[in-house]
Write a protein that holds these residues in place. Sequence first.
Motif, PDB file in Angstrom:
ATOM      1  N   VAL A 221       0.839  -1.202   0.000  1.00  0.00           N
ATOM      2  CA  VAL A 221       0.000   0.000   0.000  1.00  0.00           C
ATOM      3  C   VAL A 221       0.876   1.254   0.000  1.00  0.00           C
ATOM      4  CG1 VAL A 221      -1.682   1.338   1.316  1.00  0.00           C
ATOM      5  CG2 VAL A 221      -1.954  -1.126   1.123  1.00  0.00           C
ATOM      6  N   SER A 222       1.921   1.241   0.823  1.00  0.00           N
ATOM      7  CA  SER A 222       2.818   2.393   0.888  1.00  0.00           C
ATOM      8  C   SER A 222       3.469   2.660  -0.461  1.00  0.00           C
ATOM      9  CB  SER A 222       3.906   2.148   1.953  1.00  0.00           C
ATOM     10  OG  SER A 222       3.330   2.032   3.235  1.00  0.00           O
ATOM     11  N   GLY A 223       3.854   1.585  -1.148  1.00  0.00           N
ATOM     12  CA  GLY A 223       4.464   1.731  -2.465  1.00  0.00           C
ATOM     13  C   GLY A 223       3.526   2.358  -3.476  1.00  0.00           C
ATOM     14  N   LEU A 224       2.241   2.033  -3.370  1.00  0.00           N
ATOM     15  CA  LEU A 224       1.242   2.607  -4.272  1.00  0.00           C
ATOM     16  C   LEU A 224       0.974   4.076  -3.950  1.00  0.00           C
ATOM     17  CD1 LEU A 224      -1.387  -0.303  -4.324  1.00  0.00           C
ATOM     18  CD2 LEU A 224       0.004   0.446  -6.263  1.00  0.00           C
ATOM     19  N   LEU A 225       0.912   4.381  -2.664  1.00  0.00           N
ATOM     20  CA  LEU A 225       0.525   5.725  -2.243  1.00  0.00           C
ATOM     21  C   LEU A 225       1.641   6.758  -2.353  1.00  0.00           C
ATOM     22  CD1 LEU A 225      -1.634   5.273   0.999  1.00  0.00           C
ATOM     23  CD2 LEU A 225      -2.402   6.060  -1.233  1.00  0.00           C
ATOM     24  N   LEU A 226       2.847   6.375  -2.018  1.00  0.00           N
ATOM     25  CA  LEU A 226       3.924   7.353  -1.853  1.00  0.00           C
ATOM     26  C   LEU A 226       4.125   8.284  -3.051  1.00  0.00           C
ATOM     27  CD1 LEU A 226       6.000   8.502   0.020  1.00  0.00           C
ATOM     28  CD2 LEU A 226       7.627   6.763  -0.754  1.00  0.00           C
ATOM     29  N   PRO A 227       4.237   7.784  -4.283  1.00  0.00           N
ATOM     30  CA  PRO A 227       4.445   8.720  -5.410  1.00  0.00           C
ATOM     31  C   PRO A 227       3.290   9.694  -5.601  1.00  0.00           C
ATOM     32  CG  PRO A 227       4.047   6.478  -6.211  1.00  0.00           C
ATOM     33  CD  PRO A 227       4.252   6.382  -4.738  1.00  0.00           C
ATOM     34  N   LYS A 228       2.076   9.264  -5.269  1.00  0.00           N
ATOM     35  CA  LYS A 228       0.910  10.138  -5.419  1.00  0.00           C
ATOM     36  C   LYS A 228       0.877  11.190  -4.300  1.00  0.00           C
ATOM     37  CE  LYS A 228      -1.322   6.226  -7.561  1.00  0.00           C
ATOM     38  NZ  LYS A 228      -0.589   6.513  -8.800  1.00  0.00           N
ATOM     39  N   VAL A 229       1.245  10.773  -3.093  1.00  0.00           N
ATOM     40  CA  VAL A 229       1.301  11.707  -1.968  1.00  0.00           C
ATOM     41  C   VAL A 229       2.376  12.763  -2.221  1.00  0.00           C
ATOM     42  CG1 VAL A 229       1.880  11.918   0.494  1.00  0.00           C
ATOM     43  CG2 VAL A 229       0.391  10.068  -0.288  1.00  0.00           C
ATOM     44  N   GLU A 230       3.509  12.357  -2.787  1.00  0.00           N
ATOM     45  CA  GLU A 230       4.576  13.309  -3.098  1.00  0.00           C
ATOM     46  C   GLU A 230       4.096  14.351  -4.111  1.00  0.00           C
ATOM     47  OE1 GLU A 230       7.675  10.646  -4.295  1.00  0.00           O
ATOM     48  OE2 GLU A 230       8.548  10.550  -2.274  1.00  0.00           O
ATOM     49  N   GLN A 231       3.300  13.913  -5.083  1.00  0.00           N
ATOM     50  CA  GLN A 231       2.749  14.857  -6.066  1.00  0.00           C
ATOM     51  C   GLN A 231       1.812  15.854  -5.395  1.00  0.00           C
ATOM     52  OE1 GLN A 231       1.321  13.185  -9.921  1.00  0.00           O
ATOM     53  NE2 GLN A 231       2.116  11.261  -9.124  1.00  0.00           N
ATOM     54  N   LEU A 232       0.961  15.334  -4.500  1.00  0.00           N
ATOM     55  CA  LEU A 232       0.007  16.202  -3.804  1.00  0.00           C
ATOM     56  C   LEU A 232       0.715  17.226  -2.931  1.00  0.00           C
ATOM     57  CD1 LEU A 232      -2.642  13.530  -2.735  1.00  0.00           C
ATOM     58  CD2 LEU A 232      -3.033  15.415  -4.327  1.00  0.00           C
ATOM     59  N   ASN A 233       1.784  16.794  -2.263  1.00  0.00           N
ATOM     60  CA  ASN A 233       2.488  17.691  -1.347  1.00  0.00           C
ATOM     61  C   ASN A 233       3.216  18.815  -2.069  1.00  0.00           C
ATOM     62  OD1 ASN A 233       1.612  16.288   0.891  1.00  0.00           O
ATOM     63  ND2 ASN A 233       3.465  15.068   1.094  1.00  0.00           N
TER      64      ASN A 233
ATOM     65  N   PRO B 272       0.125  13.230   6.530  1.00  0.00           N
ATOM     66  CA  PRO B 272      -0.243  14.480   5.857  1.00  0.00           C
ATOM     67  C   PRO B 272       0.815  15.567   6.017  1.00  0.00           C
ATOM     68  CG  PRO B 272      -2.128  13.573   7.007  1.00  0.00           C
ATOM     69  CD  PRO B 272      -0.948  12.731   7.407  1.00  0.00           C
ATOM     70  N   ASP B 273       1.124  16.246   4.913  1.00  0.00           N
ATOM     71  CA  ASP B 273       2.131  17.305   4.940  1.00  0.00           C
ATOM     72  C   ASP B 273       1.747  18.444   3.994  1.00  0.00           C
ATOM     73  OD1 ASP B 273       4.533  18.432   5.852  1.00  0.00           O
ATOM     74  OD2 ASP B 273       5.631  17.700   4.114  1.00  0.00           O
ATOM     75  N   TRP B 274       0.444  18.589   3.749  1.00  0.00           N
ATOM     76  CA  TRP B 274      -0.014  19.608   2.815  1.00  0.00           C
ATOM     77  C   TRP B 274      -0.297  20.928   3.536  1.00  0.00           C
ATOM     78  CZ3 TRP B 274      -4.939  21.400   3.938  1.00  0.00           C
ATOM     79  CH2 TRP B 274      -5.743  20.554   4.723  1.00  0.00           C
ATOM     80  N   GLY B 275      -0.370  21.991   2.777  1.00  0.00           N
ATOM     81  CA  GLY B 275      -0.797  23.281   3.314  1.00  0.00           C
ATOM     82  C   GLY B 275       0.302  24.302   3.537  1.00  0.00           C
ATOM     83  N   ARG B 276       1.532  23.845   3.723  1.00  0.00           N
ATOM     84  CA  ARG B 276       2.599  24.787   4.081  1.00  0.00           C
ATOM     85  C   ARG B 276       2.856  25.823   2.987  1.00  0.00           C
ATOM     86  NH1 ARG B 276       8.300  23.690   7.131  1.00  0.00           N
ATOM     87  NH2 ARG B 276       9.206  25.747   6.820  1.00  0.00           N
ATOM     88  N   GLN B 277       2.955  25.371   1.746  1.00  0.00           N
ATOM     89  CA  GLN B 277       3.233  26.314   0.652  1.00  0.00           C
ATOM     90  C   GLN B 277       2.119  27.348   0.508  1.00  0.00           C
ATOM     91  OE1 GLN B 277       3.904  23.732  -2.733  1.00  0.00           O
ATOM     92  NE2 GLN B 277       6.108  23.759  -2.441  1.00  0.00           N
ATOM     93  N   ALA B 278       0.878  26.881   0.649  1.00  0.00           N
ATOM     94  CA  ALA B 278      -0.262  27.799   0.535  1.00  0.00           C
ATOM     95  C   ALA B 278      -0.255  28.803   1.680  1.00  0.00           C
ATOM     96  CB  ALA B 278      -1.567  27.009   0.512  1.00  0.00           C
ATOM     97  N   LEU B 279       0.076  28.341   2.879  1.00  0.00           N
ATOM     98  CA  LEU B 279       0.157  29.240   4.041  1.00  0.00           C
ATOM     99  C   LEU B 279       1.246  30.291   3.835  1.00  0.00           C
ATOM    100  CD1 LEU B 279      -0.101  28.407   7.772  1.00  0.00           C
ATOM    101  CD2 LEU B 279       1.931  29.582   6.963  1.00  0.00           C
ATOM    102  N   GLU B 280       2.393  29.865   3.321  1.00  0.00           N
ATOM    103  CA  GLU B 280       3.492  30.802   3.095  1.00  0.00           C
ATOM    104  C   GLU B 280       3.124  31.853   2.033  1.00  0.00           C
ATOM    105  OE1 GLU B 280       6.665  28.114   2.204  1.00  0.00           O
ATOM    106  OE2 GLU B 280       7.293  27.961   4.305  1.00  0.00           O
ATOM    107  N   LYS B 281       2.312  31.450   1.042  1.00  0.00           N
ATOM    108  CA  LYS B 281       1.858  32.400   0.020  1.00  0.00           C
ATOM    109  C   LYS B 281       0.951  33.468   0.632  1.00  0.00           C
ATOM    110  CE  LYS B 281       2.134  29.574  -4.145  1.00  0.00           C
ATOM    111  NZ  LYS B 281       1.364  28.887  -5.241  1.00  0.00           N
TER     112      LYS B 281
END
Length: 209
Positions: free
Chosen positions: A22-34, A195-204
């Motif tokens: 599962v981690s192998g499937l998710l990781l590349p997609k999570v990296e794109q989202l982040n 989860p590691d999303w939101g930081r770039q948007a907050l900095e903007k």
Amino acid sequence: LFILSILIMLADSRQAHAQQAVSGLLLPKVEQLNKGDLSKQDLHRLANELERIALAHPKDWHTQYYAAYTYIELANHSAKKEIDDLCDRADEFLKKAMLIRPDESENYVLKAYLLSARIQVNAMFRGASMGRESKEQLDLALRRNPNNPRAHYVRAMGIYYTPAAFGGGKKKAKTHLDAGLTAYRQYPAVSVLDPDWGRQALEKLLATY
């Protein structure tokens, strides 16, 4: 007793192997989202891919969480007439994530984020009630983890885009943006899938001051 020990070891091994898969499937997609700044087309593709993974692994929290998150992001990049359907889809996966981890702070942040997407459909009629519900969800998130940076970010974003006449505004959002940035800098990374999303948007948003 020896046979029982072997069976337990085999079961643990299978579970670990399944989690690795599962981690192998998710990781590349999570990296794109982040990375952020994805197009609507990219988000649509990722939502479809993550939905398939979530349906194939219904007991894994990360799969349900990221399927929900991606549909919310897609809603934020879509026309008003499309938002509710996309949020309904996100809500299906978020409910499953909440069943798997009822006390997870990130679930409540995502619920608040989903509500902020729905508000865009008709801010005049939805802003007060859904804004209040979103705040309640963020209170629940911060009660479970006072240092959750995404809780501070979603709260700051809601205040930032709410007109000052209705209790929001850029000036009032600053305190929450600062708290969010501090939390992002101090937040420990437990897993590469967390989860590691939101930081770039907050900095903007902070860059507008």
